[in-house]
Motif scaffolding. Structure first.
Motif, PDB file in Angstrom:
ATOM      1  N   GLY A   1      78.219  18.545  59.503  1.00  0.00           N
ATOM      2  CA  GLY A   1      78.146  17.818  60.179  1.00  0.00           C
ATOM      3  C   GLY A   1      78.869  17.645  61.641  1.00  0.00           C
ATOM      4  O   GLY A   1      78.659  16.662  62.244  1.00  0.00           O
ATOM      5  N   ILE A   2      79.482  19.221  62.291  1.00  0.00           N
ATOM      6  CA  ILE A   2      78.849  19.427  63.905  1.00  0.00           C
ATOM      7  C   ILE A   2      77.625  19.140  64.115  1.00  0.00           C
ATOM      8  O   ILE A   2      76.976  18.395  65.413  1.00  0.00           O
ATOM      9  N   LEU A   3      76.773  19.684  63.348  1.00  0.00           N
ATOM     10  CA  LEU A   3      74.972  19.680  63.633  1.00  0.00           C
ATOM     11  C   LEU A   3      74.428  18.238  64.038  1.00  0.00           C
ATOM     12  O   LEU A   3      73.911  18.102  65.212  1.00  0.00           O
ATOM     13  N   VAL A   4      74.901  17.296  62.468  1.00  0.00           N
ATOM     14  CA  VAL A   4      74.877  15.677  63.029  1.00  0.00           C
ATOM     15  C   VAL A   4      75.297  15.489  63.926  1.00  0.00           C
ATOM     16  O   VAL A   4      74.821  14.320  64.841  1.00  0.00           O
ATOM     17  N   TRP A   5      76.541  15.679  63.953  1.00  0.00           N
ATOM     18  CA  TRP A   5      77.501  14.797  64.999  1.00  0.00           C
ATOM     19  C   TRP A   5      76.725  15.026  67.043  1.00  0.00           C
ATOM     20  O   TRP A   5      77.072  14.362  67.974  1.00  0.00           O
ATOM     21  N   LEU A   6      76.606  16.562  67.054  1.00  0.00           N
ATOM     22  CA  LEU A   6      76.233  16.906  68.168  1.00  0.00           C
ATOM     23  C   LEU A   6      75.037  16.206  68.540  1.00  0.00           C
ATOM     24  O   LEU A   6      74.064  16.140  69.472  1.00  0.00           O
ATOM     25  N   SER A   7      73.541  15.545  67.534  1.00  0.00           N
ATOM     26  CA  SER A   7      72.918  14.581  67.492  1.00  0.00           C
ATOM     27  C   SER A   7      73.156  13.085  68.238  1.00  0.00           C
ATOM     28  O   SER A   7      74.687  13.299  68.016  1.00  0.00           O
ATOM     29  N   ASP A   8      71.675  12.784  68.611  1.00  0.00           N
ATOM     30  CA  ASP A   8      72.259  11.123  68.997  1.00  0.00           C
ATOM     31  C   ASP A   8      72.356  10.300  67.764  1.00  0.00           C
ATOM     32  O   ASP A   8      72.753   9.144  68.093  1.00  0.00           O
ATOM     33  N   LEU A   9      72.181  10.568  66.917  1.00  0.00           N
ATOM     34  CA  LEU A   9      72.319   9.669  65.422  1.00  0.00           C
ATOM     35  C   LEU A   9      73.535   9.928  65.160  1.00  0.00           C
ATOM     36  O   LEU A   9      74.642   8.700  65.666  1.00  0.00           O
ATOM     37  N   GLY A  10      73.944  11.105  65.823  1.00  0.00           N
ATOM     38  CA  GLY A  10      75.758  11.278  65.110  1.00  0.00           C
ATOM     39  C   GLY A  10      76.429  10.335  66.356  1.00  0.00           C
ATOM     40  O   GLY A  10      77.607  10.195  65.875  1.00  0.00           O
ATOM     41  N   LYS A  11      76.126  10.861  67.428  1.00  0.00           N
ATOM     42  CA  LYS A  11      77.484   9.898  68.348  1.00  0.00           C
ATOM     43  C   LYS A  11      76.957   8.286  68.980  1.00  0.00           C
ATOM     44  O   LYS A  11      77.595   7.778  69.202  1.00  0.00           O
TER      45      LYS A  11
ATOM     46  N   GLY B   1      79.998   6.194  67.500  1.00  0.00           N
ATOM     47  CA  GLY B   1      79.874   5.106  68.565  1.00  0.00           C
ATOM     48  C   GLY B   1      80.309   3.257  67.591  1.00  0.00           C
ATOM     49  O   GLY B   1      81.058   2.228  68.464  1.00  0.00           O
ATOM     50  N   PHE B   2      79.751   3.382  66.371  1.00  0.00           N
ATOM     51  CA  PHE B   2      79.514   2.285  65.627  1.00  0.00           C
ATOM     52  C   PHE B   2      81.154   2.518  65.622  1.00  0.00           C
ATOM     53  O   PHE B   2      81.708   1.309  64.982  1.00  0.00           O
ATOM     54  N   ALA B   3      81.206   3.928  64.725  1.00  0.00           N
ATOM     55  CA  ALA B   3      82.187   3.126  63.804  1.00  0.00           C
ATOM     56  C   ALA B   3      84.064   3.474  64.400  1.00  0.00           C
ATOM     57  O   ALA B   3      84.728   2.487  64.734  1.00  0.00           O
ATOM     58  N   SER B   4      83.914   3.406  65.234  1.00  0.00           N
ATOM     59  CA  SER B   4      84.944   3.660  67.145  1.00  0.00           C
ATOM     60  C   SER B   4      84.711   2.029  67.367  1.00  0.00           C
ATOM     61  O   SER B   4      86.332   1.115  67.147  1.00  0.00           O
ATOM     62  N   GLY B   5      83.569   0.946  67.653  1.00  0.00           N
ATOM     63  CA  GLY B   5      83.688  -0.362  67.516  1.00  0.00           C
ATOM     64  C   GLY B   5      84.318  -1.024  66.560  1.00  0.00           C
ATOM     65  O   GLY B   5      84.457  -2.266  66.971  1.00  0.00           O
ATOM     66  N   SER B   6      83.809  -0.576  65.114  1.00  0.00           N
ATOM     67  CA  SER B   6      84.364  -1.265  64.140  1.00  0.00           C
ATOM     68  C   SER B   6      85.658  -0.966  64.062  1.00  0.00           C
ATOM     69  O   SER B   6      86.604  -1.976  63.393  1.00  0.00           O
ATOM     70  N   TYR B   7      86.635  -0.131  64.311  1.00  0.00           N
ATOM     71  CA  TYR B   7      87.937  -0.095  64.275  1.00  0.00           C
ATOM     72  C   TYR B   7      88.300  -0.924  65.290  1.00  0.00           C
ATOM     73  O   TYR B   7      89.642  -1.265  64.835  1.00  0.00           O
ATOM     74  N   ASN B   8      87.976  -0.732  66.405  1.00  0.00           N
ATOM     75  CA  ASN B   8      87.849  -1.996  67.084  1.00  0.00           C
ATOM     76  C   ASN B   8      88.149  -3.259  66.976  1.00  0.00           C
ATOM     77  O   ASN B   8      89.778  -4.013  67.771  1.00  0.00           O
TER      78      ASN B   8
END
Length: 126
Positions: free
Chosen positions: A55-65, A69-76
């Motif tokens: 999860g940390i490896l994916v989170w550090l990639s562009d796809l994870g970021k 960002g999509f999850a944050s926008g959806s929550y907002n």
């Protein structure tokens, strides 16, 4: 019609990170099965640790970021939703039940009328 294709090509670093994440999960699954003589908590710990590392490896990639960002926008957007009040929900539910009852009554009458016309008048079976 537009002939443009929108594609996102991950760079080599991102591909390596995602490949390593998949490999780490596979190693975690293998370790869980291979170390069957260990305590079950240790085996689960190894597997959960591999999932966390992946999860940390994916989170550090562009796809994870982009996913975060999509999850944050959806929550907002979810916070901006205006939810109906209890009275509005009760009123709308009552309207739906009334509509369903009226439609059921209409369809029953139409079915009985078609049945009477077809079988009673034309065919004389009743």
């Amino acid at each position: 019609m537009s002939n443009t294709n929108i594609t996102t090509v991950a760079n080599t670093g991102d591909r390596i990170k995602i490949t390593l994440a998949i490999l780490v999960v596979a190693i975690g699954i293998f370790a869980y099965s291979f170390f069957s003589d260990l305590n079950v908590y240790a085996r689960v710990g190894i597997f959960v640790g591999s999932l966390a590392l992946a999860g940390i490896l994916v989170w550090l990639s562009d796809l994870g970021k982009r996913t975060l960002g999509f999850a944050s926008g959806s929550y907002n957007e979810l916070k901006r939703v205006v939810w109906p009040t209890r009275n509005e929900v009760i009123q709308m539910t009552g309207i739906v039940f009334a509509f369903v009852f009226v439609m059921a009554l209409f369809l029953w009458i139409a079915d009985s009328l078609i049945d009477w016309i077809l079988y009673g008048i034309f065919l004389g079976w009743k």
